[in-house]
Design an enzyme around this catalytic site. Structure first.
Site, PDB file in Angstrom:
ATOM      1  N   PRO A 275       0.748  -1.090  -0.038  1.00  0.00           N
ATOM      2  CA  PRO A 275      -0.048  -0.110   0.013  1.00  0.00           C
ATOM      3  C   PRO A 275       0.923   1.170  -0.014  1.00  0.00           C
ATOM      4  CG  PRO A 275      -0.271  -1.501   2.041  1.00  0.00           C
ATOM      5  CD  PRO A 275       1.062  -1.690   1.361  1.00  0.00           C
ATOM      6  N   CYS A 342       1.517  28.661 -16.679  1.00  0.00           N
ATOM      7  CA  CYS A 342       1.142  29.252 -17.946  1.00  0.00           C
ATOM      8  C   CYS A 342       0.313  28.038 -18.735  1.00  0.00           C
ATOM      9  CB  CYS A 342       2.190  30.032 -18.702  1.00  0.00           C
ATOM     10  SG  CYS A 342       2.509  31.406 -18.006  1.00  0.00           S
ATOM     11  N   GLU A 343      -0.729  27.670 -18.082  1.00  0.00           N
ATOM     12  CA  GLU A 343      -1.318  26.315 -18.865  1.00  0.00           C
ATOM     13  C   GLU A 343      -2.624  26.592 -18.272  1.00  0.00           C
ATOM     14  OE1 GLU A 343       0.036  22.971 -20.284  1.00  0.00           O
ATOM     15  OE2 GLU A 343       2.060  23.452 -19.956  1.00  0.00           O
ATOM     16  N   TYR A 371       1.084  10.720  -3.974  1.00  0.00           N
ATOM     17  CA  TYR A 371       1.220  11.233  -5.513  1.00  0.00           C
ATOM     18  C   TYR A 371       1.013  12.707  -5.619  1.00  0.00           C
ATOM     19  CZ  TYR A 371       0.966   6.137  -5.747  1.00  0.00           C
ATOM     20  OH  TYR A 371       1.014   5.050  -5.376  1.00  0.00           O
TER      21      TYR A 371
HETATM   22  N1  LLP Z   1       2.680  -1.772  -5.937  1.00  0.00           N
HETATM   23  C1  LLP Z   1       3.125  -1.451  -7.387  1.00  0.00           C
HETATM   24  C2  LLP Z   1       3.585  -2.310  -8.171  1.00  0.00           C
HETATM   25  C3  LLP Z   1       2.270  -0.337  -7.814  1.00  0.00           C
HETATM   26  O1  LLP Z   1       2.629   0.007  -9.053  1.00  0.00           O
HETATM   27  C4  LLP Z   1       1.621   0.672  -7.163  1.00  0.00           C
HETATM   28  C5  LLP Z   1       1.262   1.803  -7.573  1.00  0.00           C
HETATM   29  C6  LLP Z   1       1.424   0.416  -5.608  1.00  0.00           C
HETATM   30  C7  LLP Z   1       2.015  -0.865  -5.242  1.00  0.00           C
HETATM   31  C8  LLP Z   1       1.036   1.212  -4.961  1.00  0.00           C
HETATM   32  O2  LLP Z   1      -0.403   1.797  -5.004  1.00  0.00           O
HETATM   33  P1  LLP Z   1      -1.358   2.282  -4.173  1.00  0.00           P
HETATM   34  O3  LLP Z   1      -1.412   1.589  -2.808  1.00  0.00           O
HETATM   35  O4  LLP Z   1      -0.395   3.761  -3.642  1.00  0.00           O
HETATM   36  O5  LLP Z   1      -2.482   2.882  -4.637  1.00  0.00           O
HETATM   37  N2  LLP Z   1       0.288   8.478  -9.474  1.00  0.00           N
HETATM   38  C9  LLP Z   1      -1.109   7.902  -9.597  1.00  0.00           C
HETATM   39  C10 LLP Z   1      -1.042   6.468  -8.807  1.00  0.00           C
HETATM   40  C11 LLP Z   1      -0.185   5.851  -9.547  1.00  0.00           C
HETATM   41  C12 LLP Z   1       0.313   4.253  -8.974  1.00  0.00           C
HETATM   42  C13 LLP Z   1       1.067   3.632  -9.462  1.00  0.00           C
HETATM   43  N3  LLP Z   1       1.692   2.285  -8.997  1.00  0.00           N
HETATM   44  C14 LLP Z   1      -2.229   8.922  -8.628  1.00  0.00           C
HETATM   45  O6  LLP Z   1      -1.945   9.619  -8.313  1.00  0.00           O
HETATM   46  O7  LLP Z   1      -3.298   8.221  -8.597  1.00  0.00           O
END
Ligand code: LLP
Length: 418
Positions: A275, A342-343, A371
């Site tokens: 997570p 500027c977007e 993120y």
């Molecule tokens: N494990 C792997 C292999 C991953 O690729 C990811 C996230 C996670 C764990 C963790 O996911 P989480 O528990 O944080 O949801 N930038 C995007 C999210 C990209 C997630 C990429 N991989 C956003 O802002 O929503």
């Protein structure tokens, strides 16, 4: 626990006034709550206690050294996706033996470094990558432990940029070819087959995709366990959702546990979870100052000093982040919250009922702990924000605001340009 609450009309992070933090450290400012990080960790580990999962904190969600240290103290390992993240995780106190390394494009240098550090295993994403890890491991005379990332082709029902477990995504190896990939791994020197990995996407609203995927991979796990004595780990990835809107249901941990725990137990494997957002998302806010209130015949804009370079989720994923006044106000305005970049895509909220905060007033963008800062850039030559960690009544700057000198660090003008 809600770490961000009003006390006498002023937003507080645990016991600390967000207004005081903004006055002391300036804006834009990321503020994180240690208490929330800990509460989320305990809630998730507690729900899954029957399988005592290894928790690998997905450092990509928030790689601030102090945040990683909080997770390390709770006993978390790390899920990393680059040599840089491995460096950060270890530097912040996570033992390399509790790190798993994912990502579709690991370089030989990154693999060498990770093997040298003695990480727990690589999550491998393709056959050529297995070959590369084998070559590195054989050359170094150290084991290259791997968990194959399978792509179970399950629809996680999330934004298409953050779906990862569907067959058209670049991630993992499809189930039909997975066993062949294990055969390849078994035939190569230096490789130790540690387990199986999947990650479906993020954020996921409930347990359904996990259940669907587990039911698909269970027969394969059983066969692999029978074939390879070293096959011991089942890592189900991250993606556990969080509420972004008031009144939105939180990820139902008891329903999740009720559905997945029996399935996980039945595999007889050591369970891993990864997570990121679940721990850090609602542990963080982005505090920003209103610079101007601008009106044209069509729209009203609150122009703030935070921008898409600080938090890119709204324009990139059409993500919703609640925006509240740091000093509570009854009044509202309808319009957009935009930054100085500027977007036209530089917005934090569009067409919303917002608190009526005048120029000079403070807003807080909620759910910004995952993120947020990690995806910040220097676009428009804007220094990245400072970060503060709060713990009860104390607070500390855990990353300084970038200066103009920081912006040009490493740049040079060749003499021959005159
Ligand atoms: N494990 C792997 C292999 C991953 O690729 C990811 C996230 C996670 C764990 C963790 O996911 P989480 O528990 O944080 O949801 N930038 C995007 C999210 C990209 C997630 C990429 N991989 C956003 O802002 O929503």
């Amino acid at each position: 626990m809600n770490a961000f609450e009003y006390r006498n009309g002023v937003l507080h992070a645990e016991g600390v006034s967000v207004e005081d933090l903004a006055l002391r450290h300036g804006t834009p400012l990321y503020v994180y709550s240690r208490g929330h990080l800990e509460a989320q960790f305990r809630a998730l580990s507690g729900a899954l206690a029957d399988v005592a999962p290894q928790v690998f904190f997905a450092v990509k969600a928030n790689s601030s050294a102090a945040v990683i240290r909080v997770m390390a103290r709770l006993g978390a390992g790390a899920d990393v996706v680059s040599g840089g993240e491995l460096f950060r995780a270890v530097r912040a106190g996570i033992e390399p033996g509790r790190v798993v390394f994912a990502g579709v494009g690991k370089t030989a240098a990154e693999i060498d470094h990770a093997i040298g550090q003695g990480i727990q295993y690589f999550t491998v994403e393709s056959e050529p990558e297995i070959e590369r890890i084998s070559a590195c491991a054989a050359r170094l005379g150290r084991p290259g432990r791997i968990a194959l990332r399978v792509n179970p082709d399950v629809d996680p029902k999330t934004h298409k940029y953050t779906s990862t477990g569907k067959k058209e995504n670049k991630f993992g190896v499809d189930l039909e070819r997975a066993e062949k990939a294990y055969d390849l791994a078994a035939s190569l020197p230096g490789i130790e087959i540690a387990g199986l990995h999947m990650h479906l996407g993020s954020p996921l609203a409930d347990e359904t995709p996990y259940v669907e995927a587990l039911d698909k991979v269970a027969p394969l796990c059983a066969r692999l366990r029978g074939r390879f004595a070293s096959f011991r780990h089942l890592d189900i990835g991250g993606g556990y959702g969080i509420p972004y809107r008031p009144g939105q249901k939180p990820f139902d941990l008891s329903a999740f546990a009720a559905a997945v725990v029996p399935r996980l137990k039945a595999t007889g494997l050591r369970v891993g979870i990864e997570p990121g957002r679940f721990f850090t998302g609602n542990a963080g806010i982005l505090v920003t100052t209103v610079q101007y209130v601008k009106e044209n015949p069509f729209r009203k804009f609150l122009i703030v000093d935070a921008a898409m370079n600080d938090l890119i989720r709204p324009p990139l994923y059409q993500a919703h982040h609640e925006i509240v006044a740091v000093r509570a106000t009854e009044g509202t305005v309808f319009g957009d919250v935009v930054g100085p970049v500027c977007e036209s895509g530089d917005f934090l909220a569009q067409e919303r009922t917002l608190p009526a905060v005048p120029a000079g007033g403070l807003l807080a963008v909620l759910s910004a702990g995952a993120y947020g800062m990690v995806m910040a850039s220097n676009y428009n030559s804007r220094g990245r924000a400072a970060e503060v960690l709060v713990d009860g009544a104390r607070s500390a700057v855990v990353r300084e605001r970038e200066t103009w000198d920081d912006l040009v660090r490493g740049e040079s003008i060749p003499e021959w340009l005159g």
